[in-house]
Motif scaffolding. Structure first.
Motif, mmCIF file in Angstrom:
data_model
loop_
_atom_site.group_PDB
_atom_site.id
_atom_site.type_symbol
_atom_site.label_atom_id
_atom_site.label_comp_id
_atom_site.label_asym_id
_atom_site.label_seq_id
_atom_site.Cartn_x
_atom_site.Cartn_y
_atom_site.Cartn_z
ATOM 1 N N MET A 1 0.836 -1.198 0.000
ATOM 2 C CA MET A 1 0.000 0.000 0.000
ATOM 3 C C MET A 1 0.870 1.247 0.000
ATOM 4 O O MET A 1 1.974 1.248 0.547
ATOM 5 N N VAL A 2 0.372 2.284 -0.641
ATOM 6 C CA VAL A 2 1.006 3.601 -0.570
ATOM 7 C C VAL A 2 0.012 4.566 0.070
ATOM 8 O O VAL A 2 -1.196 4.478 -0.168
ATOM 9 N N ARG A 3 0.536 5.462 0.880
ATOM 10 C CA ARG A 3 -0.298 6.431 1.599
ATOM 11 C C ARG A 3 0.251 7.842 1.406
ATOM 12 O O ARG A 3 1.470 8.031 1.253
ATOM 13 N N ALA A 4 -0.639 8.816 1.477
ATOM 14 C CA ALA A 4 -0.255 10.226 1.485
ATOM 15 C C ALA A 4 -1.216 10.966 2.389
ATOM 16 O O ALA A 4 -2.431 10.694 2.381
ATOM 17 N N ALA B 1 -5.127 6.287 0.802
ATOM 18 C CA ALA B 1 -4.209 5.192 0.521
ATOM 19 C C ALA B 1 -4.732 4.383 -0.659
ATOM 20 O O ALA B 1 -5.933 4.347 -0.937
ATOM 21 N N ASP B 2 -3.805 3.696 -1.329
ATOM 22 C CA ASP B 2 -4.139 2.841 -2.460
ATOM 23 C C ASP B 2 -3.455 1.496 -2.273
ATOM 24 O O ASP B 2 -2.223 1.424 -2.226
ATOM 25 N N ALA B 3 -4.249 0.437 -2.133
ATOM 26 C CA ALA B 3 -3.705 -0.918 -2.036
ATOM 27 C C ALA B 3 -3.470 -1.424 -3.451
ATOM 28 O O ALA B 3 -4.260 -2.190 -3.996
ATOM 29 N N PHE B 4 -2.350 -0.986 -4.062
ATOM 30 C CA PHE B 4 -2.195 -1.201 -5.495
ATOM 31 C C PHE B 4 -1.893 -2.637 -5.872
ATOM 32 O O PHE B 4 -2.126 -3.055 -6.995
ATOM 33 N N LEU B 5 -1.377 -3.467 -4.941
ATOM 34 C CA LEU B 5 -1.129 -4.863 -5.298
ATOM 35 C C LEU B 5 -2.423 -5.585 -5.633
ATOM 36 O O LEU B 5 -2.458 -6.464 -6.473
ATOM 37 N N SER B 6 -3.522 -5.191 -4.957
ATOM 38 C CA SER B 6 -4.778 -5.870 -5.196
ATOM 39 C C SER B 6 -5.367 -5.545 -6.565
ATOM 40 O O SER B 6 -6.350 -6.136 -6.974
ATOM 41 N N LEU B 7 -4.782 -4.586 -7.287
ATOM 42 C CA LEU B 7 -5.236 -4.311 -8.645
ATOM 43 C C LEU B 7 -4.771 -5.376 -9.626
ATOM 44 O O LEU B 7 -5.298 -5.484 -10.731
ATOM 45 N N ILE B 8 -3.772 -6.165 -9.241
ATOM 46 C CA ILE B 8 -3.208 -7.168 -10.141
ATOM 47 C C ILE B 8 -4.079 -8.414 -10.114
ATOM 48 O O ILE B 8 -4.343 -8.987 -9.061
ATOM 49 N N HIS B 9 -4.539 -8.829 -11.265
ATOM 50 C CA HIS B 9 -5.438 -9.975 -11.343
ATOM 51 C C HIS B 9 -4.627 -11.263 -11.403
ATOM 52 O O HIS B 9 -3.697 -11.383 -12.196
ATOM 53 N N ILE B 10 -5.000 -12.199 -10.531
ATOM 54 C CA ILE B 10 -4.395 -13.522 -10.548
ATOM 55 C C ILE B 10 -5.515 -14.515 -10.802
ATOM 56 O O ILE B 10 -6.486 -14.574 -10.057
ATOM 57 N N SER B 11 -5.427 -15.259 -11.874
ATOM 58 C CA SER B 11 -6.531 -16.125 -12.287
ATOM 59 C C SER B 11 -6.829 -17.163 -11.221
ATOM 60 O O SER B 11 -5.936 -17.647 -10.524
ATOM 61 N N GLU B 12 -8.106 -17.553 -11.095
ATOM 62 C CA GLU B 12 -8.532 -18.483 -10.059
ATOM 63 C C GLU B 12 -7.816 -19.833 -10.113
ATOM 64 O O GLU B 12 -7.511 -20.394 -9.085
ATOM 65 N N PRO B 13 -7.541 -20.410 -11.302
ATOM 66 C CA PRO B 13 -6.871 -21.702 -11.299
ATOM 67 C C PRO B 13 -5.500 -21.689 -10.636
ATOM 68 O O PRO B 13 -5.033 -22.705 -10.155
ATOM 69 N N THR B 14 -4.809 -20.523 -10.601
ATOM 70 C CA THR B 14 -3.467 -20.468 -10.022
ATOM 71 C C THR B 14 -3.477 -19.923 -8.603
ATOM 72 O O THR B 14 -2.449 -19.891 -7.962
ATOM 73 N N ARG B 15 -4.632 -19.452 -8.119
ATOM 74 C CA ARG B 15 -4.684 -18.879 -6.795
ATOM 75 C C ARG B 15 -5.273 -19.898 -5.840
ATOM 76 O O ARG B 15 -6.355 -20.446 -6.065
ATOM 77 N N ARG B 16 -4.603 -20.137 -4.745
ATOM 78 C CA ARG B 16 -5.052 -21.167 -3.801
ATOM 79 C C ARG B 16 -6.343 -20.733 -3.095
ATOM 80 O O ARG B 16 -7.317 -21.466 -3.041
ATOM 81 N N THR B 17 -6.318 -19.525 -2.529
ATOM 82 C CA THR B 17 -7.507 -19.015 -1.859
ATOM 83 C C THR B 17 -7.634 -17.534 -2.169
ATOM 84 O O THR B 17 -6.629 -16.823 -2.259
ATOM 85 N N PRO B 18 -8.845 -17.054 -2.382
ATOM 86 C CA PRO B 18 -9.006 -15.637 -2.658
ATOM 87 C C PRO B 18 -8.657 -14.805 -1.423
ATOM 88 O O PRO B 18 -9.011 -15.165 -0.301
ATOM 89 N N ILE B 19 -7.941 -13.720 -1.627
ATOM 90 C CA ILE B 19 -7.522 -12.849 -0.534
ATOM 91 C C ILE B 19 -8.312 -11.563 -0.574
ATOM 92 O O ILE B 19 -8.473 -10.955 -1.626
ATOM 93 N N SER B 20 -8.804 -11.134 0.577
ATOM 94 C CA SER B 20 -9.499 -9.860 0.684
ATOM 95 C C SER B 20 -8.518 -8.803 1.113
ATOM 96 O O SER B 20 -7.851 -8.948 2.133
ATOM 97 N N TYR B 21 -8.400 -7.722 0.351
ATOM 98 C CA TYR B 21 -7.431 -6.657 0.661
ATOM 99 C C TYR B 21 -8.122 -5.467 1.291
ATOM 100 O O TYR B 21 -7.996 -4.344 0.859
ATOM 101 N N ALA B 22 -8.890 -5.738 2.292
ATOM 102 C CA ALA B 22 -9.568 -4.630 2.994
ATOM 103 C C ALA B 22 -8.560 -3.828 3.788
ATOM 104 O O ALA B 22 -7.537 -4.358 4.201
#
Length: 285
Positions: free
Chosen positions: A41-44, A264-285
């Motif tokens: 995350m980046v903050r200002a 703040a912007d949680a910019f990593l969560s903008l990157i899409h990782i397809s469901e077949p390669t992701r073990r469990t969905p992560i919530s970036y709250a």
């Protein structure tokens, strides 16, 4: 000439291959971070607060005015979730903290430079003080996710002051100089009375006596107003004196207490990782 074209073609192929490998490594790293529940995350934000004695000493009779400086802060954070609710966040923040205050004091021990001479004693009158820091701060916070929108954080912070200033002037008052008591031998403010008029203020500068290292506690709240965009507020409460332990000119400790509000912007969560390669969905709250 044909050798140059061949060489250029080889270089282009090598550069494309290196770029593809770098992208592949980057995607693999991001995928792994997402699987581990890691958020970047980046903050200002803007700091508002002051460096003040706690509690307010009896010598300080009134606060006539207060003006916060233009204090910006920029921060990068990494948060690791251990469970659905709990995690830890570490960050690095570049920030300014500054203020100016006008106060009226009575029988207040200090040292002043008056007409080029250093005078020491108990001062009664008005003072204007400016305090300013440029800091590199490292917060280490435990995080608790209340729901998909709200997260609270709490923990220590550690700061290094790259620049620190504490200076001002005294005017429209007088100082009673110190002299030795003939009975006890102690220095007491019963000496000559030095008038300090409003149009010829005495000055002071205690910048070199301030600590470079600060630490304290930080409390933070994040509100996710959009999917990846957050609004936050935090309070930093300093726990060590702003001045070095060897500094005796002020008879009371002073602590930096500042609040920051920003986005703040949680910019990593903008990157899409397809469901077949992701073990469990992560919530970036």
């Amino acid at each position: 000439m044909k050798y140059l074209f061949r060489l250029a073609a080889v270089l282009i192929v090598l550069m494309c291959s290196a770029s593809a490998m770098a992208q592949k490594d980057r995607n693999a790293t991001l995928k792994r971070m997402s699987e581990l529940g890691i958020r970047v995350m980046v903050r200002a934000g803007v700091n508002v607060g002051g460096t003040a004695p706690i509690p307010i000493p009896s010598e300080m009779k009134s606060i006539n005015s207060y003006s916060p400086g233009l204090n910006f802060g920029f921060e990068g954070d990494v948060l690791a979730n251990f469970t659905e609710k709990w995690g830890v966040q570490v960050g690095a923040r570049l920030e300014n903290k500054s203020m100016r205050s006008d106060v009226t004091v009575e029988n207040y021990y200090t040292t002043l430079v008056n007409d080029g001479d250093l005078i020491e004693g108990n001062y009664t009158g008005k003072e204007r003080t400016t305090v300013s820091y440029s800091l590199l701060t490292f917060p280490v916070l435990a995080t608790y996710k209340i729901n998909s929108s709200w997260t609270i954080m709490f923990g220590p912070y550690f700061s290094y002051a790259m620049r620190r200033e504490f200076y001002g002037h005294a005017a429209d008052g007088y100082m009673r100089n110190l002299q030795k008591d003939p009975v006890t031998g102690e220095m007491v403010p019963t000496g000559d009375k030095v008038i300090i008029p409003a149009d010829r203020p005495a000055t002071y500068d205690f910048s070199d006596d301030m600590r470079r290292f600060q630490w304290g506690l930080e409390a933070n709240v994040d509100w996710r107003c959009f999917r990846h965009f957050l609004v936050f507020a935090h309070l930093d409460w300093g726990l060590n004196d702003a001045f070095k332990s060897s500094f005796k000119t002020l008879s009371f400790p002073m602590y930096p207490i500042y609040a920051m509000v920003g986005f703040a912007d949680a910019f990593l969560s903008l990157i899409h990782i397809s469901e077949p390669t992701r073990r469990t969905p992560i919530s970036y709250a």
